[in-house]
Design a protein around this motif. Structure first.
Motif, short mmCIF file in Angstrom:
data_model
loop_
_atom_site.label_atom_id
_atom_site.label_comp_id
_atom_site.label_asym_id
_atom_site.label_seq_id
_atom_site.Cartn_x
_atom_site.Cartn_y
_atom_site.Cartn_z
N ASP A 1 -41.32 11.79 -30.69
CA ASP A 1 -40.34 12.77 -30.24
C ASP A 1 -40.96 13.71 -29.21
OD1 ASP A 1 -38.14 14.48 -30.01
OD2 ASP A 1 -38.48 15.45 -31.96
N GLY B 1 -37.49 3.68 -35.26
CA GLY B 1 -37.25 3.93 -33.84
C GLY B 1 -38.50 4.35 -33.10
N ASP B 2 -39.33 5.14 -33.77
CA ASP B 2 -40.59 5.57 -33.16
C ASP B 2 -41.56 4.40 -33.05
OD1 ASP B 2 -39.28 7.99 -33.50
OD2 ASP B 2 -41.10 9.06 -34.12
N VAL C 1 -40.80 2.44 -30.02
CA VAL C 1 -41.31 3.08 -28.80
C VAL C 1 -42.81 2.77 -28.63
CG1 VAL C 1 -41.83 5.31 -27.72
CG2 VAL C 1 -39.59 4.92 -28.78
N CYS D 1 -37.64 3.21 -23.77
CA CYS D 1 -38.11 3.87 -24.99
C CYS D 1 -36.99 4.70 -25.62
CB CYS D 1 -39.32 4.73 -24.69
SG CYS D 1 -40.83 3.80 -24.38
N ARG E 1 -35.21 3.84 -29.32
CA ARG E 1 -35.21 4.85 -30.39
C ARG E 1 -33.79 5.19 -30.81
NH1 ARG E 1 -36.54 10.78 -30.86
NH2 ARG E 1 -37.82 10.97 -32.73
#
Length: 270
Positions: A11, A46-47, A50, A260, A264
């Motif tokens: 984030d 989701g991270d 990325v 990315c 995410r």
């Protein structure tokens, strides 16, 4: 100054990407980005997507793999497999030689400086081990000192000279080491907070791996002292979403950030 308040390392990295992309007047560069990350070890699906996208982007263009960047700060997998003793005893012999093979790490690693130094008498010692012992000794007494745990440049015999002006560091116009100082603090509820200061931060190649490396270092200190992990703060005194003449261009960087974000968002929606 640009403050970034984030839940996870990914984030914070994406917020930084968006901010730097808006700095077109200065080649996607800005000063004093300060990221506070509430849950630095968190890696939801989701991270993770990325991280995978960024790692493929770097490896395909002969950049440092994500895991290698993490290992320049702390050998997380070595800790998972062999515990603290393995970190102290095996990093220099087992991990460091592989990391140093990449030309981008020719100067060495932060983990090397944190884990193995030589004092004025020529004796090897581990600054990280000394810091953990200092922290544990303070917890055993009343009136615990919450702000005397530095991994920096104050005293190269007691602290960790990550950026060491007495060595060849001062003569390098570019390249590592870019991490200048690490400060460890105890919060009021006795969680370990870590603050890192970077003199320069390359957002594509280094920053996300750096954040996870710092998070794993923070976790190691907390675990070995019997504490919980707190927030991670990273002060990038200069940050650049960099292009690289031989590896990637501006269009590819924009596409990377867009992919990315999409990956995410898709994982969150699912």
């Amino acid at each position: 100054m640009k403050p970034i308040h984030a839940d996870t390392c990914v984030d914070a990295w994406l917020q930084g990407c968006d901010h730097l992309l808006a700095q077109e007047q200065d080649a996607w560069r800005d000063y004093n980005l300060v990221s506070e990350i509430a849950n630095p070890l968190a890696l939801p699906p989701g991270d993770r997507a990325v991280v995978d996208i960024l790692n493929r982007f770097l490896v395909e263009r002969n950049g440092l793999p994500f895991s290698t960047v993490v290992n320049t700060i702390f050998p997380a997998q070595l800790y998972q497999r062999h515990g603290a003793a393995g970190v102290y005893e095996r990093y220099v012999s087992d991990v460091l030689p592989h990391v140093l093979k990449h030309p981008d790490c020719a100067w060495g690693t932060y983990a090397q400086r944190i884990l193995c130094r030589v004092d004025a008498d020529g004796k090897e010692f581990s600054p990280l081990k000394a810091l953990v012992a200092k922290l544990k000794s303070q917890l055993a007494i009343s009136g615990t000192n919450r702000g005397t745990y530095e991994l920096g440049t104050i005293d190269p015999l007691l602290d960790i000279p990550i950026y060491d002006p007495a060595s060849s560091d001062r003569n390098r116009p570019n390249g590592g080491p870019c991490l200048s100082h690490i400060s460890v603090k105890l919060t009021a509820d006795h969680r370990v907070m870590l603050t890192a200061v970077y003199r320069s931060h390359y957002w594509v190649q280094r920053t996300l791996g750096n954040l996870f490396g710092l998070a794993h270092l923070q976790h190691f200190i907390a675990q070995e002292a019997g504490l919980e992990i707190g927030p991670l703060v990273c002060h990038s005194t200069m940050a650049q979403l960099e292009t690289h003449a031989k590896r990637w261009n501006g269009r590819q960087v924009r596409d990377l950030v867009a992919r990315c974000h999409a990956a995410r968002s898709l994982a969150v929606a699912a």
